[in-house]
Design a protein around this motif. Structure first.
Motif, PDB file in Angstrom:
ATOM      1  N   MET A   1       0.767  -1.079   0.022  1.00 32.57           N
ATOM      2  CA  MET A   1      -0.007   0.105  -0.032  1.00 32.57           C
ATOM      3  C   MET A   1       0.789   1.207   0.100  1.00 32.57           C
ATOM      4  SD  MET A   1      -2.674   0.881   2.977  1.00 32.57           S
ATOM      5  CE  MET A   1      -3.429   2.754   2.659  1.00 32.57           C
ATOM      6  N   LEU A   2       0.389   2.028  -0.965  1.00 30.96           N
ATOM      7  CA  LEU A   2       1.502   3.202  -1.158  1.00 30.96           C
ATOM      8  C   LEU A   2       0.398   4.614  -0.804  1.00 30.96           C
ATOM      9  CD1 LEU A   2       3.974   4.851  -1.902  1.00 30.96           C
ATOM     10  CD2 LEU A   2       3.180   4.540  -4.107  1.00 30.96           C
ATOM     11  N   ILE A   3       0.815   5.412   0.170  1.00 32.88           N
ATOM     12  CA  ILE A   3       0.081   6.647   1.019  1.00 32.88           C
ATOM     13  C   ILE A   3       1.001   7.876   0.567  1.00 32.88           C
ATOM     14  CG2 ILE A   3      -0.868   7.683   2.699  1.00 32.88           C
ATOM     15  CD1 ILE A   3      -0.721   4.952   4.169  1.00 32.88           C
ATOM     16  N   ALA A   4       0.379   8.799  -0.275  1.00 31.18           N
ATOM     17  CA  ALA A   4       0.990  10.066  -0.518  1.00 31.18           C
ATOM     18  C   ALA A   4       0.367  10.903   0.432  1.00 31.18           C
ATOM     19  CB  ALA A   4       0.439  10.456  -1.956  1.00 31.18           C
TER      20      ALA A   4
ATOM     21  N   VAL B   1       4.652   5.768 -10.903  1.00 28.01           N
ATOM     22  CA  VAL B   1       4.238   4.339 -11.415  1.00 28.01           C
ATOM     23  C   VAL B   1       5.192   3.705 -10.182  1.00 28.01           C
ATOM     24  CG1 VAL B   1       4.738   2.526 -12.847  1.00 28.01           C
ATOM     25  CG2 VAL B   1       4.125   4.913 -13.654  1.00 28.01           C
ATOM     26  N   PRO B   2       4.565   3.108  -9.315  1.00 27.34           N
ATOM     27  CA  PRO B   2       3.077   2.789  -8.991  1.00 27.34           C
ATOM     28  C   PRO B   2       2.457   4.089  -8.492  1.00 27.34           C
ATOM     29  CG  PRO B   2       4.319   1.627  -7.306  1.00 27.34           C
ATOM     30  CD  PRO B   2       5.341   2.201  -8.395  1.00 27.34           C
ATOM     31  N   ARG B   3       1.303   4.057  -8.809  1.00 25.84           N
ATOM     32  CA  ARG B   3       0.400   5.196  -8.402  1.00 25.84           C
ATOM     33  C   ARG B   3       0.161   5.014  -7.073  1.00 25.84           C
ATOM     34  NH1 ARG B   3      -4.183   7.194 -12.375  1.00 25.84           N
ATOM     35  NH2 ARG B   3      -2.250   7.693 -13.683  1.00 25.84           N
ATOM     36  N   PRO B   4      -0.131   6.167  -6.356  1.00 28.27           N
ATOM     37  CA  PRO B   4      -0.688   5.692  -4.641  1.00 28.27           C
ATOM     38  C   PRO B   4      -1.887   5.277  -4.589  1.00 28.27           C
ATOM     39  CG  PRO B   4       0.751   7.912  -4.935  1.00 28.27           C
ATOM     40  CD  PRO B   4       0.704   7.507  -6.274  1.00 28.27           C
ATOM     41  N   ASP B   5      -2.117   4.589  -3.567  1.00 29.17           N
ATOM     42  CA  ASP B   5      -3.359   4.291  -3.519  1.00 29.17           C
ATOM     43  C   ASP B   5      -4.418   5.049  -2.673  1.00 29.17           C
ATOM     44  OD1 ASP B   5      -3.272   1.088  -3.835  1.00 29.17           O
ATOM     45  OD2 ASP B   5      -1.437   1.421  -2.617  1.00 29.17           O
ATOM     46  N   VAL B   6      -4.028   6.015  -2.087  1.00 31.14           N
ATOM     47  CA  VAL B   6      -4.786   7.073  -1.285  1.00 31.14           C
ATOM     48  C   VAL B   6      -3.799   8.379  -1.248  1.00 31.14           C
ATOM     49  CG1 VAL B   6      -3.969   6.042   0.913  1.00 31.14           C
ATOM     50  CG2 VAL B   6      -6.111   7.442   0.457  1.00 31.14           C
ATOM     51  N   VAL B   7      -4.471   9.581  -1.035  1.00 27.83           N
ATOM     52  CA  VAL B   7      -3.573  10.606  -0.657  1.00 27.83           C
ATOM     53  C   VAL B   7      -4.248  11.087   0.774  1.00 27.83           C
ATOM     54  CG1 VAL B   7      -3.289  12.962  -1.490  1.00 27.83           C
ATOM     55  CG2 VAL B   7      -3.141  11.305  -3.094  1.00 27.83           C
ATOM     56  N   LEU B   8      -3.436  11.472   1.463  1.00 26.85           N
ATOM     57  CA  LEU B   8      -3.814  12.008   2.828  1.00 26.85           C
ATOM     58  C   LEU B   8      -3.399  13.693   2.869  1.00 26.85           C
ATOM     59  CD1 LEU B   8      -3.025   9.266   5.393  1.00 26.85           C
ATOM     60  CD2 LEU B   8      -5.050   9.667   4.213  1.00 26.85           C
ATOM     61  N   PHE B   9      -4.318  14.541   2.946  1.00 31.32           N
ATOM     62  CA  PHE B   9      -4.247  16.113   3.018  1.00 31.32           C
ATOM     63  C   PHE B   9      -4.326  16.224   4.608  1.00 31.32           C
ATOM     64  CE2 PHE B   9      -5.691  15.680  -1.303  1.00 31.32           C
ATOM     65  CZ  PHE B   9      -5.022  16.415  -1.931  1.00 31.32           C
ATOM     66  N   THR B  10      -3.026  16.737   5.117  1.00 29.73           N
ATOM     67  CA  THR B  10      -2.902  16.765   6.592  1.00 29.73           C
ATOM     68  C   THR B  10      -2.969  18.293   6.855  1.00 29.73           C
ATOM     69  OG1 THR B  10      -0.538  16.516   6.409  1.00 29.73           O
ATOM     70  CG2 THR B  10      -1.923  14.628   7.167  1.00 29.73           C
ATOM     71  N   GLY B  11      -4.111  19.181   6.491  1.00 28.76           N
ATOM     72  CA  GLY B  11      -4.432  20.248   7.034  1.00 28.76           C
ATOM     73  C   GLY B  11      -3.702  21.550   6.366  1.00 28.76           C
TER      74      GLY B  11
ATOM     75  N   ASP C   1     -11.671   2.483   6.506  1.00 27.44           N
ATOM     76  CA  ASP C   1     -11.345   1.075   6.506  1.00 27.44           C
ATOM     77  C   ASP C   1     -11.085   0.230   5.057  1.00 27.44           C
ATOM     78  OD1 ASP C   1     -11.082   0.507   9.243  1.00 27.44           O
ATOM     79  OD2 ASP C   1     -13.191   0.573   9.666  1.00 27.44           O
ATOM     80  N   ASP C   2     -10.926   1.140   4.355  1.00 25.93           N
ATOM     81  CA  ASP C   2     -10.926   0.664   2.614  1.00 25.93           C
ATOM     82  C   ASP C   2      -9.434   0.207   2.390  1.00 25.93           C
ATOM     83  OD1 ASP C   2     -13.510   1.618   2.670  1.00 25.93           O
ATOM     84  OD2 ASP C   2     -12.911   3.397   1.948  1.00 25.93           O
ATOM     85  N   PHE C   3      -8.476   0.105   3.129  1.00 27.63           N
ATOM     86  CA  PHE C   3      -7.137  -0.190   2.896  1.00 27.63           C
ATOM     87  C   PHE C   3      -6.627  -1.023   3.772  1.00 27.63           C
ATOM     88  CE2 PHE C   3      -8.313   4.144   1.186  1.00 27.63           C
ATOM     89  CZ  PHE C   3      -8.051   3.971   0.000  1.00 27.63           C
ATOM     90  N   PRO C   4      -5.538  -1.937   3.329  1.00 24.85           N
ATOM     91  CA  PRO C   4      -4.828  -2.650   4.150  1.00 24.85           C
ATOM     92  C   PRO C   4      -4.331  -2.190   5.797  1.00 24.85           C
ATOM     93  CG  PRO C   4      -3.764  -3.039   2.147  1.00 24.85           C
ATOM     94  CD  PRO C   4      -4.677  -1.758   2.016  1.00 24.85           C
ATOM     95  N   LEU C   5      -4.030  -0.900   5.533  1.00 25.69           N
ATOM     96  CA  LEU C   5      -3.620   0.073   6.746  1.00 25.69           C
ATOM     97  C   LEU C   5      -4.790   0.766   7.180  1.00 25.69           C
ATOM     98  CD1 LEU C   5      -1.508   0.459   8.931  1.00 25.69           C
ATOM     99  CD2 LEU C   5      -0.845   2.487   7.432  1.00 25.69           C
ATOM    100  N   ARG C   6      -5.540   0.640   8.493  1.00 27.89           N
ATOM    101  CA  ARG C   6      -6.438   1.418   8.760  1.00 27.89           C
ATOM    102  C   ARG C   6      -6.272   2.617   8.999  1.00 27.89           C
ATOM    103  NH1 ARG C   6     -10.507   0.327  14.221  1.00 27.89           N
ATOM    104  NH2 ARG C   6     -12.403   0.541  12.821  1.00 27.89           N
ATOM    105  N   LEU C   7      -6.827   3.892   8.649  1.00 32.65           N
ATOM    106  CA  LEU C   7      -6.455   5.275   8.614  1.00 32.65           C
ATOM    107  C   LEU C   7      -7.477   6.011   9.503  1.00 32.65           C
ATOM    108  CD1 LEU C   7      -6.040   5.586   4.571  1.00 32.65           C
ATOM    109  CD2 LEU C   7      -4.143   5.489   6.669  1.00 32.65           C
TER     110      LEU C   7
ATOM    111  N   ALA D   1       1.931  -4.765   4.651  1.00 32.39           N
ATOM    112  CA  ALA D   1       0.978  -5.596   5.504  1.00 32.39           C
ATOM    113  C   ALA D   1       1.736  -6.813   5.919  1.00 32.39           C
ATOM    114  CB  ALA D   1      -0.348  -5.869   4.625  1.00 32.39           C
ATOM    115  N   GLY D   2       2.369  -7.504   4.906  1.00 32.67           N
ATOM    116  CA  GLY D   2       2.894  -8.799   5.412  1.00 32.67           C
ATOM    117  C   GLY D   2       3.782  -8.883   6.681  1.00 32.67           C
ATOM    118  N   GLN D   3       4.780  -7.789   6.435  1.00 38.47           N
ATOM    119  CA  GLN D   3       5.869  -7.624   7.492  1.00 38.47           C
ATOM    120  C   GLN D   3       5.239  -6.590   8.531  1.00 38.47           C
ATOM    121  OE1 GLN D   3       8.867  -9.013   7.359  1.00 38.47           O
ATOM    122  NE2 GLN D   3       8.112 -10.264   5.706  1.00 38.47           N
ATOM    123  N   HIS D   4       4.077  -6.081   8.429  1.00 34.58           N
ATOM    124  CA  HIS D   4       3.620  -5.102   9.266  1.00 34.58           C
ATOM    125  C   HIS D   4       4.652  -3.905   9.674  1.00 34.58           C
ATOM    126  CE1 HIS D   4       0.281  -7.926  10.628  1.00 34.58           C
ATOM    127  NE2 HIS D   4       1.216  -8.735  10.370  1.00 34.58           N
ATOM    128  N   SER D   5       5.087  -3.383   8.502  1.00 36.99           N
ATOM    129  CA  SER D   5       6.143  -2.418   8.706  1.00 36.99           C
ATOM    130  C   SER D   5       5.694  -1.201   7.702  1.00 36.99           C
ATOM    131  CB  SER D   5       7.597  -3.018   8.422  1.00 36.99           C
ATOM    132  OG  SER D   5       7.784  -3.371   6.952  1.00 36.99           O
TER     133      SER D   5
END
Length: 276
Positions: A1-4, A39-49, A109-115, A246-250
């Protein structure tokens, strides 16, 4: 999972320049183009304010127009330059609050890591705060039996960075209580993503990695003097890319530049005047 993580946009109405120097709307356009070309494109973008500079409807309308070219899911929390009402009205899908407590707190809850989005805005004030409502909400989320690995994203950092004029307006009330909550759940909270300081900063806080993202437009001057003045510098705009395995929880974080500046890199005060 890639988060921008994109933060501190400071978009002004009518494409107004920040500090009469910084084309923040143009910077956001470049950031969106960069993310979409990855490439690869992020799965999700978080805008932190600090999505807008004054928190007006017209500012958010301009942001929404620019973000029409961002075709991957994105989510937002407010910063001290934002206003909750206009932000949520403009971006209901990016601020999916389920129980309206007056704060922009929610879970994705839509991704391997809960946000987990945590609202630190003390509306009308530069510093952040977490009151009983937000802290109780976070406790409930972390005790809801889900048990999944998660990350918290918020605007104000709960740490002292050494940049004095920013530390004076970081998270104040509620920081100690937040540390206690995070410490209890540090095995499943894999990171805390913050904005506000306009610099890439990494540390361990309450037993958890905490990362402050750089601005997509302009950075705060690096100055560790106790009496260092408020100033910004035109260093290259950048973002954080968080890679969740997710496999390595890292989780691994990369600093990615969005544009280049050949220099010089002048320093400006809050009035937009050059500091020699």
């Amino acid at each position: 999972m890639l988060i921008a993580q994109l933060t501190d946009l400071h978009i002004g109405e009518g494409r107004r320049l920040a500090y009469r120097k910084v084309d923040t709307a143009g910077a956001l356009e470049k950031a969106v183009a960069h993310v979409m070309a990855m490439v690869p494109r992020p799965d999700v973008v978080l805008f932190t304010g600090d999505i807008g500079d004054l928190g007006s409807r017209d500012e958010y309308a301009l942001v929404a127009e620019i973000l029409t070219k961002l075709t991957i899911p994105y989510f937002m929390v407010p910063g001290n330059h934002d206003r909750r009402g206009p932000l949520r009205a403009a971006f209901p899908y990016a601020t999916p609050v389920r129980a309206d407590t007056g704060f922009v707190n929610y879970v994705v809850d839509d991704f391997p890591l809960r946000l987990i989005a945590l609202d630190t805005l003390d509306e009308g004030k530069p510093g952040g705060v977490l009151g009983k409502t937000q802290l109780d909400w976070l406790r409930d989320v972390l005790l809801d039996g889900d048990g999944r690995d998660c990350a918290i994203f918020m605007h104000h950092p709960p740490i002292v960075t050494g940049i004095a004029h920013m530390d004076a307006q970081n998270l104040g009330a509620g920081a100690e209580e937040l540390a206690a909550i995070v410490s209890v759940h540090r095995d499943r909270i894999k990171a805390i993503f913050c904005g506000h300081v306009h610099r890439p900063i990494h540390t361990i806080w309450a037993g958890v990695p905490l990362m402050i993202g750089p601005s997509v437009a302009h950075q705060v001057a690096f100055d560790l003097r106790a009496d260092g003045p408020s100033a910004f510098v035109m260093e290259p705009p950048a973002m954080h890319l968080h890679v969740w395995d997710a496999g390595q929880h890292s989780l691994m974080t990369h600093l990615a530049y969005l544009d280049r500046y050949d220099g010089p890199h002048p320093f400006f005060g809050p009035d937009g005047k050059l500091i020699v």
